[in-house]
Design a protein around this motif. Structure first.
Motif, PDB file in Angstrom:
ATOM      1  N   GLU A 249      -9.151 -38.596  -1.043  1.00  9.07           N
ATOM      2  CA  GLU A 249      -9.125 -37.398  -0.210  1.00  9.07           C
ATOM      3  C   GLU A 249      -9.684 -36.204  -0.967  1.00  9.07           C
ATOM      4  OE1 GLU A 249      -5.686 -39.962   1.287  1.00  9.07           O
ATOM      5  OE2 GLU A 249      -6.896 -39.699  -0.506  1.00  9.07           O
ATOM      6  N   ASN A 250      -9.390 -36.131  -2.256  1.00  5.34           N
ATOM      7  CA  ASN A 250      -9.886 -35.035  -3.091  1.00  5.34           C
ATOM      8  C   ASN A 250     -11.368 -35.207  -3.421  1.00  5.34           C
ATOM      9  OD1 ASN A 250      -9.140 -32.741  -5.254  1.00  5.34           O
ATOM     10  ND2 ASN A 250     -10.425 -34.252  -6.267  1.00  5.34           N
ATOM     11  N   ASP A 251     -11.735 -36.347  -4.001  1.00  2.00           N
ATOM     12  CA  ASP A 251     -13.088 -36.536  -4.530  1.00  2.00           C
ATOM     13  C   ASP A 251     -14.138 -36.569  -3.429  1.00  2.00           C
ATOM     14  OD1 ASP A 251     -11.739 -36.668  -6.889  1.00  2.00           O
ATOM     15  OD2 ASP A 251     -12.122 -38.794  -7.267  1.00  2.00           O
ATOM     16  N   ARG A 252     -13.820 -37.196  -2.296  1.00  4.55           N
ATOM     17  CA  ARG A 252     -14.793 -37.257  -1.201  1.00  4.55           C
ATOM     18  C   ARG A 252     -15.026 -35.873  -0.587  1.00  4.55           C
ATOM     19  NH1 ARG A 252     -16.033 -42.475   0.385  1.00  4.55           N
ATOM     20  NH2 ARG A 252     -14.647 -44.128  -0.392  1.00  4.55           N
ATOM     21  N   ALA A 253     -13.979 -35.047  -0.543  1.00  7.71           N
ATOM     22  CA  ALA A 253     -14.143 -33.691  -0.014  1.00  7.71           C
ATOM     23  C   ALA A 253     -15.012 -32.846  -0.944  1.00  7.71           C
ATOM     24  CB  ALA A 253     -12.783 -33.037   0.174  1.00  7.71           C
ATOM     25  N   TYR A 356      -8.514 -27.618   2.273  1.00  7.42           N
ATOM     26  CA  TYR A 356      -9.595 -27.791   3.249  1.00  7.42           C
ATOM     27  C   TYR A 356      -9.043 -28.305   4.557  1.00  7.42           C
ATOM     28  CZ  TYR A 356      -9.873 -32.856   2.092  1.00  7.42           C
ATOM     29  OH  TYR A 356      -9.608 -34.192   1.886  1.00  7.42           O
ATOM     30  N   ARG A 357      -9.833 -28.114   5.615  1.00  9.84           N
ATOM     31  CA  ARG A 357      -9.440 -28.488   6.964  1.00  9.84           C
ATOM     32  C   ARG A 357     -10.619 -29.124   7.682  1.00  9.84           C
ATOM     33  NH1 ARG A 357      -8.701 -23.421   9.936  1.00  9.84           N
ATOM     34  NH2 ARG A 357      -6.989 -23.135   8.476  1.00  9.84           N
ATOM     35  N   ILE A 358     -10.344 -30.168   8.425  1.00  6.94           N
ATOM     36  CA  ILE A 358     -11.343 -30.807   9.278  1.00  6.94           C
ATOM     37  C   ILE A 358     -10.787 -30.797  10.690  1.00  6.94           C
ATOM     38  CG2 ILE A 358     -12.665 -32.906   9.735  1.00  6.94           C
ATOM     39  CD1 ILE A 358     -12.240 -33.642   6.770  1.00  6.94           C
ATOM     40  N   GLN A 359     -11.543 -30.248  11.621  1.00  9.13           N
ATOM     41  CA  GLN A 359     -11.043 -30.091  12.984  1.00  9.13           C
ATOM     42  C   GLN A 359     -12.109 -30.471  13.990  1.00  9.13           C
ATOM     43  OE1 GLN A 359      -9.561 -26.200  13.846  1.00  9.13           O
ATOM     44  NE2 GLN A 359      -8.974 -26.704  15.956  1.00  9.13           N
ATOM     45  N   LEU A 364      -7.434 -33.307  13.643  1.00  9.89           N
ATOM     46  CA  LEU A 364      -7.046 -32.193  12.779  1.00  9.89           C
ATOM     47  C   LEU A 364      -6.530 -32.783  11.472  1.00  9.89           C
ATOM     48  CD1 LEU A 364      -4.673 -30.167  11.572  1.00  9.89           C
ATOM     49  CD2 LEU A 364      -6.762 -29.141  12.461  1.00  9.89           C
ATOM     50  N   ILE A 365      -7.195 -32.444  10.373  1.00 11.59           N
ATOM     51  CA  ILE A 365      -6.776 -32.861   9.037  1.00 11.59           C
ATOM     52  C   ILE A 365      -6.641 -31.616   8.175  1.00 11.59           C
ATOM     53  CG2 ILE A 365      -7.544 -33.985   6.897  1.00 11.59           C
ATOM     54  CD1 ILE A 365      -8.866 -36.134   8.663  1.00 11.59           C
ATOM     55  N   GLU A 366      -5.563 -31.531   7.420  1.00 16.19           N
ATOM     56  CA  GLU A 366      -5.405 -30.468   6.431  1.00 16.19           C
ATOM     57  C   GLU A 366      -5.008 -31.080   5.094  1.00 16.19           C
ATOM     58  OE1 GLU A 366      -3.573 -26.537   7.758  1.00 16.19           O
ATOM     59  OE2 GLU A 366      -2.673 -27.974   9.160  1.00 16.19           O
ATOM     60  N   PHE A 367      -5.612 -30.574   4.031  1.00 14.85           N
ATOM     61  CA  PHE A 367      -5.300 -30.955   2.658  1.00 14.85           C
ATOM     62  C   PHE A 367      -4.866 -29.676   1.965  1.00 14.85           C
ATOM     63  CE2 PHE A 367      -6.208 -31.604  -1.800  1.00 14.85           C
ATOM     64  CZ  PHE A 367      -6.004 -32.957  -2.042  1.00 14.85           C
ATOM     65  N   HIS A 379       0.608 -31.318  -6.927  1.00 13.23           N
ATOM     66  CA  HIS A 379       1.506 -31.347  -5.772  1.00 13.23           C
ATOM     67  C   HIS A 379       0.695 -30.993  -4.529  1.00 13.23           C
ATOM     68  CE1 HIS A 379       5.556 -29.840  -3.870  1.00 13.23           C
ATOM     69  NE2 HIS A 379       5.054 -30.898  -3.246  1.00 13.23           N
ATOM     70  N   VAL A 380       0.574 -31.934  -3.607  1.00 17.27           N
ATOM     71  CA  VAL A 380      -0.234 -31.696  -2.410  1.00 17.27           C
ATOM     72  C   VAL A 380       0.465 -32.244  -1.181  1.00 17.27           C
ATOM     73  CG1 VAL A 380      -1.544 -33.847  -2.700  1.00 17.27           C
ATOM     74  CG2 VAL A 380      -2.543 -31.978  -1.385  1.00 17.27           C
ATOM     75  N   HIS A 381       0.299 -31.548  -0.052  1.00 18.61           N
ATOM     76  CA  HIS A 381       0.734 -32.024   1.254  1.00 18.61           C
ATOM     77  C   HIS A 381      -0.499 -32.126   2.154  1.00 18.61           C
ATOM     78  CE1 HIS A 381       5.077 -30.216   0.784  1.00 18.61           C
ATOM     79  NE2 HIS A 381       4.837 -31.221  -0.037  1.00 18.61           N
ATOM     80  N   THR A 382      -0.556 -33.146   2.981  1.00 22.52           N
ATOM     81  CA  THR A 382      -1.632 -33.250   3.962  1.00 22.52           C
ATOM     82  C   THR A 382      -1.027 -33.621   5.311  1.00 22.52           C
ATOM     83  OG1 THR A 382      -2.280 -35.615   4.075  1.00 22.52           O
ATOM     84  CG2 THR A 382      -2.930 -34.373   2.090  1.00 22.52           C
ATOM     85  N   VAL A 383      -1.740 -33.278   6.378  1.00 28.53           N
ATOM     86  CA  VAL A 383      -1.324 -33.676   7.713  1.00 28.53           C
ATOM     87  C   VAL A 383      -2.542 -34.184   8.471  1.00 28.53           C
ATOM     88  CG1 VAL A 383      -1.652 -31.417   8.837  1.00 28.53           C
ATOM     89  CG2 VAL A 383       0.080 -32.995   9.706  1.00 28.53           C
ATOM     90  N   TYR A 384      -2.305 -35.179   9.308  1.00 33.35           N
ATOM     91  CA  TYR A 384      -3.345 -35.818  10.114  1.00 33.35           C
ATOM     92  C   TYR A 384      -2.848 -35.871  11.550  1.00 33.35           C
ATOM     93  CZ  TYR A 384      -5.962 -39.957  11.908  1.00 33.35           C
ATOM     94  OH  TYR A 384      -6.716 -40.849  12.653  1.00 33.35           O
ATOM     95  N   ARG A 385      -3.552 -35.213  12.457  1.00 31.71           N
ATOM     96  CA  ARG A 385      -3.145 -35.143  13.854  1.00 31.71           C
ATOM     97  C   ARG A 385      -4.314 -35.475  14.783  1.00 31.71           C
ATOM     98  NH1 ARG A 385       1.761 -32.614  15.008  1.00 31.71           N
ATOM     99  NH2 ARG A 385       2.711 -31.332  13.365  1.00 31.71           N
ATOM    100  N   ASP A 386      -3.968 -35.819  16.001  1.00 32.15           N
ATOM    101  CA  ASP A 386      -4.932 -35.951  17.095  1.00 32.15           C
ATOM    102  C   ASP A 386      -4.358 -35.146  18.251  1.00 32.15           C
ATOM    103  OD1 ASP A 386      -6.476 -36.570  19.282  1.00 32.15           O
ATOM    104  OD2 ASP A 386      -6.399 -38.740  19.009  1.00 32.15           O
ATOM    105  N   PRO A 387      -4.885 -33.950  18.531  1.00 29.25           N
ATOM    106  CA  PRO A 387      -4.288 -33.100  19.578  1.00 29.25           C
ATOM    107  C   PRO A 387      -4.278 -33.751  20.949  1.00 29.25           C
ATOM    108  CG  PRO A 387      -6.425 -32.253  18.879  1.00 29.25           C
ATOM    109  CD  PRO A 387      -6.047 -33.315  17.899  1.00 29.25           C
TER     110      PRO A 387
END
Length: 398
Positions: A249-253, A356-359, A364-367, A379-387
Motif C-alpha cells: 500500500e505504501n510502496d505502490r502509492a 493519500y486518498r483514492i476516490q 473510497l480508500i484512505e491511507f 502506525h497507520v490506519h486505512t479504510v476501504y469503502r464502496d459508497p
C-alpha cells in the motif's frame, strides 16, 4: 436522494448526488462461466463456515452466530467508561452530549467510536475500548481457532490472508511490548451474522485493533466493504524475519506519485495537511468531494499504477469475488481521483508518513499514518469503502 458531504480545503460543503450509469453488456457465455466459478467459491465458503460452527458447543455458537439485519446504512456507535479502569459501555445519542467526568483512559469527549451495522461493530480503537460482538480467538480451543482461520483462508485470497496474518502479528508485537490496552492475536474476534447460505445474504466479521473485515456473501456475490486495515508497529520481527505491514500500500502509492510529472503532482498534492481518516468508522453514507488529480488526466501507465494501489485492498478477498470488483473499478477509472498530503519521499524499507486518498464512483480508500506512538511511519490506519455497496447493500437491496 442522499446528500453528499464534501471536505474541500478542510471546509464542509454539500453537493447533489450523482446518478450511477449502467454497466456495459458482457457475453452471456462469460457471465455463465463467472457464475459457475463464484457458485463454487460460495459453496466452499459456506462449507468452511459450517465446519467452524460445528466445532462450537451451544453456548459458544450462540455467542458467535448472530442475526444478519439488513439496513440502509450503518450508524455511529459510541462507548465510554464511567471511570478509569472500568469496562466500557455503549453510549446512547443522548448520553453522548452529556457532560462527563474526564480521566486518564476514559477516551475522547464523545466516547470511543465504532460503526454499527445491525448487530455488528467494527472500529480502529482497541477491542478494550469498542466492544466487538462474537468470540475472541483466545476463547477458542486450538481446533476451533484452526477452523476459524480456515474460514478466513477460504474467503480471502492467498495474499489477503497473509496480509491478515501480518497485521495480527503486528498487534501481537504491540501486546508483547506491554501496551496498556487490549492488543494481540488472542483478542481478535470472529462473528457470523445470519446462516451461512449459498442463496441468502450473510456476513463474516473478523478483526481486532488494526483490522476490521466485513465480508458479505450473497449467492454469487462477495463484498468486502467497508474494511479497515492498519498496523502498529508497521515493521517488526517474527521468527527471525523482518515484516513490513502494508508495504505494498505504501510502496505502490509512492511509485504512482513518482510517475507523475510536475503539473500532475501539483494537482495531486493537497495544499493542506490531512492527519486522520476522513471516512473512518461511523461515516457510512457520507461521500467527500473528490480532490487531487482525476484519472482521466493520467497516462495508461499511470492508470495501471493506480490500479496496482487499489488492488492492495480490492484483492484481499478471494480472487473469484475480487475479479468483478476490480472490473467495475477499472471501468470508472477516468472518474477516480488520487489525492496526496504530506512528504513525497520515504526511507528505504520503511513506510512513509504521508496520507493519500483514492476516490471513484464506487470506491473510497484512505491511507492515514497516525501521530499516536510518536512515529507516524510505524502506525497507520486505512479504510476501504464502496459508497454503492457497503455491507453488500447493492445486492441485499435486490
Amino acid at each position: 436522494m442522499r446528500k453528499i458531504f464534501g471536505i474541500v480545503g478542510g471546509l464542509l460543503s454539500v453537493v447533489p448526488a450523482v446518478a450511477q450509469t449502467s454497466a456495459p453488456q458482457v457475453s452471456p457465455a462469460l457471465v455463465r462461466a463467472d457464475e459457475t466459478a463464484t457458485a463454487q467459491q460460495t459453496h466452499a465458503v459456506v462449507i468452511a463456515a459450517q465446519s467452524f460452527l460445528s466445532t462450537l458447543d451451544a453456548q459458544k455458537r450462540a455467542a458467535v452466530e448472530l442475526p444478519f439485519t439488513i439496513q440502509k446504512s450503518a450508524t455511529l456507535a459510541r462507548f465510554r467508561r464511567s471511570a478509569p479502569n472500568q469496562p466500557v459501555q455503549p453510549v446512547t445519542d443522548a448520553q453522548a452530549h452529556q457532560p462527563t467526568v474526564r480521566g486518564p483512559g476514559m477516551g475522547p469527549p464523545g466516547g470511543f467510536v465504532g460503526e454499527r451495522y445491525g448487530a455488528s461493530v467494527w472500529s480502529n480503537f482497541p477491542v478494550s475500548d469498542v466492544l466487538r460482538p462474537g468470540l475472541q480467538m483466545g476463547q477458542l480451543t486450538a481446533i476451533q481457532q484452526t477452523a476459524a482461520l480456515h474460514l478466513l483462508q477460504t474467503v480471502l485470497s492467498p495474499k489477503g490472508y497473509q496480509k491478515v496474518l501480518d497485521i495480527m502479528g503486528a498487534d501481537q508485537a504491540l501486546a508483547d511490548s506491554g501496551t496498556p490496552f487490549a492488543s494481540g492475536k488472542a483478542v481478535y474476534t470472529i462473528a457470523i451474522f445470519g446462516d451461512p447460505s449459498e442463496t441468502k445474504p450473510w456476513m463474516i466479521q473478523f478483526g481486532g485493533h488494526h483490522l476490521g473485515l466485513n465480508i458479505v456473501i450473497d449467492g454469487e456475490h462477495g463484498a468486502m466493504t467497508p474494511t479497515l486495515t492498519g498496523a502498529q508497529p508497521a515493521v517488526y520481527t517474527a521468527n527471525g524475519k523482518v515484516i513490513r505491514v502494508l508495504a505494498g500500500e505504501n510502496d505502490r502509492a509512492f511509485a504512482l506519485l513518482d510517475a507523475l510529472d510536475a503539473k500532475q503532482r501539483q494537482q495531486a498534492i493537497l495544499p493542506y495537511k490531512v492527519e486522520d481518516l476522513v471516512q473512518g468508522p461511523g461515516h457510512d453514507g457520507e461521500t467527500i468531494v473528490p480532490e487531487g488529480i482525476k484519472g482521466s488526466a493520467l497516462t495508461a501507465m499511470q492508470k495501471e499504477l493506480l490500479m496496482a494501489v487499489i488492488g492492495e485492498w480490492a484483492g484481499i478477498i478471494n480472487d473469484t469475488y475480487a475479479a468483478p470488483r476490480l472490473k467495475e473499478i477499472r471501468e470508472g477509472l477516468n472518474d477516480t481521483w488520487f489525492a496526496w498530503s504530506g512528504p513525497t519521499t520515504h526511507a528505504l524499507g520503511r513506510n512513509g508518513s504521508s496520507y493519500y486518498r483514492i476516490q471513484g464512483p464506487r470506491l473510497l480508500i484512505e491511507f492515514s499514518p497516525q501521530g499516536v506512538g510518536d512515529d507516524p511511519t510505524m502506525h497507520v490506519h486505512t479504510v476501504y469503502r464502496d459508497p454503492t455497496n457497503n455491507y453488500g447493500s447493492r445486492y441485499t437491496a435486490q
